[in-house]
Design a protein around this motif. Sequence first.
Motif: not given
Length: 129
Positions: A54-80
């Motif tokens: 369950l810890s591994i599954a939650l880690y994978a979910a957290a990593f997916a949120v980070s890669r799908a939301v945080l990183m692209p969002g930060h790149r877009r903000i830097n571009g703007l």
Amino acid sequence: AKQRQGPEGLAISEANYGVTGIAEVLILLVPVSGLVLVWASGSAWALSDLWVWLSIALYAAAFAVSRAVLMPGHRRINGLLTELVGDSPNDPAAQVAEVDRIGRTMGMAGGALNLLLIAIVVLMIWKPV
């Protein structure tokens, strides 16, 4: 970065993004070291234990949120912000509104990541069978 306008805010945001890339490498080492510890524990723990998988599954979910939301969002903000700092931004009001919208989305994702971290730490401390 939000408290500073112009080039200073852009520099802070870009520096934060760079450090995030370094932290991401270290964050990727967390499950690797955890799996090594499970395997090194002999028969004390196994991958089939509820708290481990369950810890591994939650880690994978957290990593997916980070890669799908945080990183692209930060790149877009830097571009703007780069466009806003330039000589002739297209539509400054719309760009600032988009930066704010992305920031709110990233804030919600960050809150979700904090909750996932708490859940993972609880699993690792109390180790339900």
